[in-house]
Design a protein around this motif. Structure first.
Motif: not given
Length: 364
Positions: A57-83
């Motif tokens: 659950q932690s990996f999915r919320s922190l990485y899988t959803r925002p990286l691969l399924y951003p339309s299904q993820s809540a906005p999260q703070k990011t460090t990379s320029p391309d968010a």
């Protein structure tokens, strides 16, 4: 068909680098839920082996959803320029409930980065065991007219690149198509609007191939080893599989749970729950199809009512009580043959290891 031995041409991959990262990609409906639960209760042994496991659950919320399924993820703070990749605390950071990834630049092969504590240095040199079946695809997108997981290799490569995993071991569970497709279909029905099985199962027989999935993963990860297990070999041997994957003694798997007296009952309940997750009863799915033909739709309330009226019982062979199976006898034979030929082809691939399970009579 017995599990296949790893081809002799892959013998150079037998001896593992303890610091090699592991990217476990599923597949769906191959025992992943219970395996992830066991890993979560093996945290002490994994930490002692310098392996960082992130609960699903932690990996999915922190990485899988925002990286691969951003339309299904809540906005999260990011460090990379391309968010694309969200911030994550260091391993064992105060206030976290699970070890999370170290920023890639903090990792180095030897020695210590200036200013690091000993604990930070050990963290930077640790290997990661990352496990999420949704990396390859969401469950409703697994089956396509072109085959299984048509974009899986690209998604896995994107994840590995974003997290700076260099030539990780790739782990994949596979399963015979006669049981896999209905089980996957029932999983889709739990979260998606109803559709008949024939509309879900769009892949022709000639497109059903785990070999193709593995071949694409090999092309995406030309320096990685692929470690394959058959779901048919798994039940009752989950600890042995995890020991093989993580290079740990079998007795260490799930040790954290066994150390707690209240956990034994939870472990038994988890096994029972995992068995129930296999799918709906044949009678329930048949009733849902009939309702769809009559009304043109199936509501969540209809779904719940059918499940209650026609419960599944794997130990009861009464008509309709076993798992949903849409096949005729001939279709089942064809699917079993396709899977057998698939296994033979997989066993010839370079850089592939197929798990040989211990005998059920063995005490492991």
């Amino acid at each position: 068909m017995p599990a296949q031995q790893m081809p002799s041409s892959s013998s150079s991959f037998r001896h593992r680098d303890i610091h090699r990262d592991i990217l476990w990609l599923g597949a769906h409906k191959t025992g992943t839920t219970y395996l992830q639960d066991l890993l979560s209760h093996s945290a002490t042994a994994l930490a002692e082996a310098h392996r960082c496991y992130i609960d699903m659950q932690s990996f999915r919320s922190l990485y899988t959803r925002p990286l691969l399924y951003p339309s299904q993820s809540a906005p999260q703070k990011t460090t990379s320029p391309d968010a694309t990749v969200p911030d994550a605390p260091l391993l064992g950071a105060k206030g976290t409930t699970a070890p999370l990834l170290v920023p890639p630049l903090a990792r180095q092969e030897n020695g210590q980065i200036d200013g690091q504590t000993d604990a930070q240095a050990r963290t930077a040199q640790a290997s990661y065991l990352l496990f999420d079946e949704n990396i390859l695809a969401l469950v409703q997108d697994v089956v396509h007219r072109s085959g299984l997981y048509p974009e899986g290799a690209e998604r896995a490569l994107r994840m590995a690149g974003a997290l700076n995993l260099e030539a990780p071991d790739i782990v994949l569970g596979i399963r015979g198509f006669a049981g896999y497709l209905p089980s996957l279909y029932c999983e889709v029905l739990k979260s998606m609007p109803f559709l008949p099985f024939e509309d879900f199962n769009t892949a022709p027989l000639t497109a059903l191939s785990w070999y193709d999935v593995i071949d694409r993963l090999q092309a995406a990860f030309p320096r990685s080893r692929l470690r394959i297990y058959r779901a048919e070999d798994l039940r009752g041997r989950e600890e042995a599989l995890l020991a093989w994957i993580a290079d740990l003694p079998v007795a260490q798997i799930g040790k954290d749970r066994r150390a707690c007296p209240q956990s034994n009952a939870r472990q038994s309940n988890a096994r029972q729950s995992n068995a129930r997750r296999e799918g709906f009863s044949h009678a329930a799915v048949t009733a849902l199809h009939q309702l769809y033909q009559q009304a043109g739709q199936v509501s969540p309330a209809d779904l719940a009512a059918c499940l209650q009226a026609h419960p599944r019982n794997a130990s009861d062979s009464s008509p309709g009580r076993t798992a949903y199976s849409p096949w005729s006898a001939r279709e089942r034979r064809d699917l079993e043959l396709v899977y057998a030929l698939d296994l033979e082809a997989i066993a010839t691939l370079e850089r592939v290891e197929i798990w040989t399970p211990p005998s059920r009579k063995d005490r492991f």
